[in-house]
Enzyme design. Sequence first.
Site, PDB file in Angstrom:
ATOM      1  N   ASP A  32       0.859  -1.183   0.000  1.00 48.13           N
ATOM      2  CA  ASP A  32       0.000   0.000   0.000  1.00 48.13           C
ATOM      3  C   ASP A  32       0.890   1.226   0.000  1.00 48.13           C
ATOM      4  O   ASP A  32       2.075   1.161   0.357  1.00 48.13           O
ATOM      5  CB  ASP A  32      -0.903  -0.021   1.244  1.00 48.13           C
ATOM      6  CG  ASP A  32      -1.881   1.154   1.288  1.00 48.13           C
ATOM      7  OD1 ASP A  32      -2.356   1.566   0.215  1.00 48.13           O
ATOM      8  OD2 ASP A  32      -2.164   1.652   2.399  1.00 48.13           O
ATOM      9  N   TYR A  80      -4.869   4.626   0.440  1.00 47.45           N
ATOM     10  CA  TYR A  80      -5.943   3.711   0.006  1.00 47.45           C
ATOM     11  C   TYR A  80      -5.634   3.026  -1.321  1.00 47.45           C
ATOM     12  O   TYR A  80      -6.451   3.009  -2.227  1.00 47.45           O
ATOM     13  CB  TYR A  80      -7.285   4.441  -0.085  1.00 47.45           C
ATOM     14  CG  TYR A  80      -7.587   5.370   1.073  1.00 47.45           C
ATOM     15  CD1 TYR A  80      -7.267   5.024   2.385  1.00 47.45           C
ATOM     16  CD2 TYR A  80      -8.187   6.604   0.863  1.00 47.45           C
ATOM     17  CE1 TYR A  80      -7.537   5.876   3.448  1.00 47.45           C
ATOM     18  CE2 TYR A  80      -8.465   7.469   1.918  1.00 47.45           C
ATOM     19  CZ  TYR A  80      -8.132   7.098   3.202  1.00 47.45           C
ATOM     20  OH  TYR A  80      -8.406   7.955   4.256  1.00 47.45           O
ATOM     21  N   HIS A  81      -4.450   2.398  -1.399  1.00 48.41           N
ATOM     22  CA  HIS A  81      -4.046   1.696  -2.620  1.00 48.41           C
ATOM     23  C   HIS A  81      -3.602   0.258  -2.312  1.00 48.41           C
ATOM     24  O   HIS A  81      -2.506  -0.149  -2.708  1.00 48.41           O
ATOM     25  CB  HIS A  81      -2.892   2.430  -3.311  1.00 48.41           C
ATOM     26  CG  HIS A  81      -3.229   3.799  -3.771  1.00 48.41           C
ATOM     27  ND1 HIS A  81      -2.265   4.764  -4.032  1.00 48.41           N
ATOM     28  CD2 HIS A  81      -4.414   4.406  -4.029  1.00 48.41           C
ATOM     29  CE1 HIS A  81      -2.838   5.887  -4.414  1.00 48.41           C
ATOM     30  NE2 HIS A  81      -4.153   5.687  -4.415  1.00 48.41           N
ATOM     31  N   PRO A  82      -4.408  -0.563  -1.645  1.00 47.00           N
ATOM     32  CA  PRO A  82      -3.967  -1.930  -1.340  1.00 47.00           C
ATOM     33  C   PRO A  82      -3.852  -2.776  -2.606  1.00 47.00           C
ATOM     34  O   PRO A  82      -4.702  -2.725  -3.492  1.00 47.00           O
ATOM     35  CB  PRO A  82      -5.069  -2.454  -0.414  1.00 47.00           C
ATOM     36  CG  PRO A  82      -6.279  -1.642  -0.747  1.00 47.00           C
ATOM     37  CD  PRO A  82      -5.766  -0.281  -1.114  1.00 47.00           C
TER      38      PRO A  82
END
Length: 531
Positions: A292, A468-470
């Site tokens: 992330d 918020y980039h898993p």
Amino acid sequence: MEVDYAVVGAGSSGCVIANRLSADPNTKVALLEAGGPDTNPWIHIPVGYFKTMHNPAVDWCYRTEPDPGLNGRSIDWPRGKVLGGSSSLNGLLYVRGQKEDYDRWRQMGNFGWGWEDLLPLFKRSEDQERGKDAFHGTGGPLSVSNMRIQRPICDAWVAAAQSAGYPFNPDYNGAEQEGVGYFQLTTRNGRRCSAAVAYLKPVRDRTNLNIITHAMVSHVTFNGKKATGLEYRDRSGAVQKITVRREIILSGGAINSPQILMLSGIGDPDHLKDNGIEPIHALPRVGKGLQDHLQARLVFKCNEPTLNDEVRSLFNQARIALKYALFRAGPMTMAASLATGFLKTRPEVQTPDIQFHVQPWSADSPGEGVHPFSAFTMSVCQLRPESRGELRLNGPDPSEYVKIFPNYLSTETDCRTIVDGVNIARRIARHNPLASKISEEFRPDAQLSCDDYEGTLDWARSNSVSIYHPTGTCAMGASGDAVVDPKLKVNGIENLRVADCSIMPEIVSGNTNAPAIMIGEKASDLILADA
């Protein structure tokens, strides 16, 4: 119900796949979404992320486990639970990443996933306001637009960054990513262009496409190691079954896709047994490899008004709303950030390793309201973290959230890069025309010296949050122990693929919505080639 294809998850990838597969009227497609329809009006207003994030009606509202790399803090992980998935909640920023990201994927044995292979898919999906060229397409489903709003503080940041020695780049999605400039947005005529708006809305009336909302998939069903269907709970809690003739495609995202695999008996056998699930196929890397982007958000108080002041009074709020209603203009067209920069922390770094998101407002979190003073935010994140975490089941019930262990800032490179990024942000703030607009460094405290490595790292651990980039929890690879192969087929299982950001073998150098849509386009081509 019996269908040819079942797509699980109506997010950025799933909407694309449902559209492309159902283009053949003889092919029956079911698209299942755990959330509801995208009828909340705030979804479609660009600035509506202030209202939709942390709203359990449309957001899963995940939280991480306490993380040692964040000084033991748990942090929010918003994820879309609605048609369009996270593209209905996100900050509307259109960023592809670097061509080198995808070439590394190819060099890892993922043939067909290099930049030259994928650029045509980015272009195919795109309706670029700037027009068609070597790097951009027009006429595609996804509208990509320029900013409809400018603010002096963001213009001052771009000018100050250039004064600090960083080049201006009018198109970070073009020939080169490096430089400073302004974000491109997934908007159309001043409204959000989510994956649902782009790919589902135009084809919603296809008789061979069944869009099922409020469908919580519990597991995939098998005959031996061949996927044959799935079960889900409908809105009333009743169990429904779907039989699938050809393939099931999991597009639930980096959290839900590995969760469904594990609930279906695919994963680490010991972990599955510990959670009351009988293993069907051993793939220990399911849920592992989590990456992330972690952002450090610096806030500077200003000696002139910012958006904080514009939205504070009810009169101004009414004026802003009227301007949007009449002209689709003004602050309500604003994305999560206006200005951006893709920069190198050190000369020896081959490509940019940090990204800036610059906002003409400040808040502790979207959804909590702006600060009661004039200020702006300079957020910086490391683009290619080395740290990798994992997801773990919390029992056999699909409604029980998985446990999220991001493992942030667990390598020396990651720690050094976040500190360097914070120091570069503070250095840019000392250059005019920005410096003359800043009255005080609010976060971190100005008393923290840029030479204090340990102090800056501790501040980052105590204050940084997810952007918020898993990704990476069903990572693609050439070996049999990868979760999926380069055709996105689950290794060792027939008729089952994964197609979303979970398949990334390494996180891309930028925001993940545009790559997720590209993955949907790529998956569609792969599936149709095998049909």
